[in-house]
Enzyme design. Sequence first.
Site, mmCIF file in Angstrom:
data_model
loop_
_atom_site.group_PDB
_atom_site.id
_atom_site.type_symbol
_atom_site.label_atom_id
_atom_site.label_comp_id
_atom_site.label_asym_id
_atom_site.label_seq_id
_atom_site.Cartn_x
_atom_site.Cartn_y
_atom_site.Cartn_z
ATOM 1 N N TRP A 154 25.631 69.877 31.849
ATOM 2 C CA TRP A 154 24.482 70.520 31.452
ATOM 3 C C TRP A 154 25.323 70.228 30.050
ATOM 4 C CZ3 TRP A 154 27.038 73.719 28.949
ATOM 5 C CH2 TRP A 154 28.516 75.281 30.300
ATOM 6 N N ASN A 155 26.442 70.197 30.020
ATOM 7 C CA ASN A 155 27.114 70.205 28.722
ATOM 8 C C ASN A 155 26.483 68.848 27.336
ATOM 9 O OD1 ASN A 155 28.779 68.715 29.872
ATOM 10 N ND2 ASN A 155 30.312 69.711 28.760
ATOM 11 N N LYS A 178 21.667 61.696 38.823
ATOM 12 C CA LYS A 178 21.310 62.493 38.964
ATOM 13 C C LYS A 178 21.365 63.737 38.152
ATOM 14 C CE LYS A 178 21.951 66.997 41.477
ATOM 15 N NZ LYS A 178 21.697 67.714 39.532
ATOM 16 N N SER A 181 20.596 71.163 37.449
ATOM 17 C CA SER A 181 19.670 71.603 37.413
ATOM 18 C C SER A 181 19.145 73.062 36.621
ATOM 19 C CB SER A 181 19.415 72.727 38.252
ATOM 20 O OG SER A 181 21.165 72.893 38.389
ATOM 21 N N GLY A 232 32.593 66.283 35.153
ATOM 22 C CA GLY A 232 32.152 68.075 35.247
ATOM 23 C C GLY A 232 33.881 68.499 36.092
ATOM 24 N N SER A 233 33.004 69.228 37.334
ATOM 25 C CA SER A 233 34.800 69.846 37.103
ATOM 26 C C SER A 233 35.621 69.760 37.871
ATOM 27 C CB SER A 233 34.727 71.254 37.495
ATOM 28 O OG SER A 233 34.510 71.026 38.820
ATOM 29 N N GLU A 254 35.490 61.729 35.253
ATOM 30 C CA GLU A 254 36.070 62.650 33.829
ATOM 31 C C GLU A 254 35.979 64.175 34.842
ATOM 32 O OE1 GLU A 254 35.330 64.481 30.468
ATOM 33 O OE2 GLU A 254 33.177 63.439 30.058
ATOM 34 N N LEU A 255 36.804 64.714 34.481
ATOM 35 C CA LEU A 255 37.173 65.660 34.928
ATOM 36 C C LEU A 255 37.609 67.122 34.018
ATOM 37 C CD1 LEU A 255 38.349 65.108 38.710
ATOM 38 C CD2 LEU A 255 36.092 65.170 37.910
ATOM 39 N N CYS A 288 34.462 69.725 27.624
ATOM 40 C CA CYS A 288 36.042 69.659 28.523
ATOM 41 C C CYS A 288 36.886 69.274 27.389
ATOM 42 C CB CYS A 288 35.650 68.102 29.629
ATOM 43 S SG CYS A 288 34.560 68.231 30.525
ATOM 44 N N GLU A 383 40.924 76.426 31.809
ATOM 45 C CA GLU A 383 40.363 75.724 31.053
ATOM 46 C C GLU A 383 38.417 77.336 30.870
ATOM 47 O OE1 GLU A 383 37.497 72.941 32.113
ATOM 48 O OE2 GLU A 383 37.595 71.949 30.157
HETATM 49 C C1 SIN Z 1 32.620 66.366 27.853
HETATM 50 O O1 SIN Z 1 32.570 68.077 27.778
HETATM 51 O O2 SIN Z 1 32.743 66.227 28.747
HETATM 52 C C2 SIN Z 1 32.936 65.235 26.817
HETATM 53 C C3 SIN Z 1 32.910 65.650 25.453
HETATM 54 C C4 SIN Z 1 32.684 64.014 24.587
HETATM 55 O O3 SIN Z 1 32.419 63.480 24.776
HETATM 56 O O4 SIN Z 1 33.398 64.339 23.452
#
Ligand code: SIN
Length: 483
Positions: A154-155, A178, A181, A232-233, A254-255, A288, A383
């Site tokens: 979602w971010n 996917k 949500s 995600g996480s 990519e966690l 992230c 985090e």
């Molecule tokens: C992320 O937070 O998963 C991606 C951040 C980014 O692409 O700069």
Amino acid sequence: MKETNLLKNQAYINGIWTGAASGKTFEVTNPATGEVIATVPDLDRSDVQKAIDAASAAWPAYRDRTAKERAALLRRWYDLMVEHKEELAYLMTIESGKVMTESLGEVQYGASFIEWFSEEAKRAYGDVIPAHSKDRRLVVIKQSIGVVAAITPWNFPLAMITRKVGPALAAGSPVVVKVPSETPLTGLAIAYLAEQAGFPKGVYNTVTSANSSEVGKELCENKKVRKLSFTGSTPVGKILMEQSASSLKKLSLELGGNAPFIVFEDADLEAAVQGALVSKFRHNGQTCVCVNRILVQEGVYEAFVEKFTQAVRGLKTGNVLDKEVQVGPLIHQKALKKVQEHIQDAVQKGATVTTGGEKIEGLFFQPTVLANATPAMLIAREEVFGPVAPIFRFKTEEEAIQMANDTEYGLASYFYSRDVNRCWRVAEALEYGMVGINEGLISTELAPFGGIKESGFGREGSKYGMDYFMEIKYLCFGGVAKQ
Ligand code: SIN
């Protein structure tokens, strides 16, 4: 919104806009106001199977298109995203709480992956290998991997989709996306633009569901899906990896991260303050790669805390649609609670709040700085994913590196120094997939994004990006010697 067709409330499967077979739906809420802004289909495993079947059926014809044809489709899609950037940014802002200027930035950033991979499509070169005997010729070709599934967070409602599907589509692979949500609307809007760009039916599919674990399981276990890319996480990444074992599916994960931001005594302090500010408060700390721990050398500690606190006090919180506003709400109640718990724990263990520390209203929280942070605090290990910046103290370069690497994560890291020898030493010593040196924002489609350790594996973007969505095939031609 100028183009109301961009507001979609159905999933997109096999070229058709559709609901769940069960008829179920779920609500999408604006985190800034708490208002329900849409309802979308709550698909289950059987619906998702239809999307996978459609993608699988579309694969042979799509992979047989020339790279130039696939490049042209991607380019058209890119142009449409840029043309509709205001509407896409608006949708993104109302469903994610990302402030409008950042949403506009994300549309451009996300679209840039499509532009980049439209160009890379034509450069998926193989190799000719000098042979080990006179009558043989050895050649390597790269081929599309097959159906690719993407599970996105979602971010970044747009950029995390395009960063995955760009290389897949360029390489000749149909996709099943996917969408999260919390923020399905931006993902559905770009599916509509993919349809307008002319992707053949079944090549681009987007599924919505409130039951992410059920959909995730199907995408992992279904043998027709040859590759899964997830952002995600770390705990969810581990579950997906376990579930993918039965089909030995290829993965890119990519966690989570726990990014250190080191300020050495020889740093340009003003630049370091600005670097920490943009990195820490990007999307309200909810990326992230956001700075999680600021480590400052003792000789400049007090000065840094003072300047940084002043800068954070200047951040404008408020109406996310106002282009002057820099900080929006958190995504949901759970995120807000985590922020509060981290601050409470840090204060109990001796941290000082130099600014912020309080909830404003709804899901809004004051941008917060914690001085005198120590490794014993929760915030040093977890985090935070929110607007809290803890500042730790260190004495030597060796200690800074030890503190920075003392985490199971290894995604992004940053440091500020004007000593070129130190820059090399520290960059090499940091156990991270990405290092910002005198720079707090490092993401671009041109460079490989990804982590090591429990931040996952695989790289997205850059000239390396396509390789994760292709198979390498070795061809050995025998009997070539002259007759
Ligand atoms: C992320 O937070 O998963 C991606 C951040 C980014 O692409 O700069």
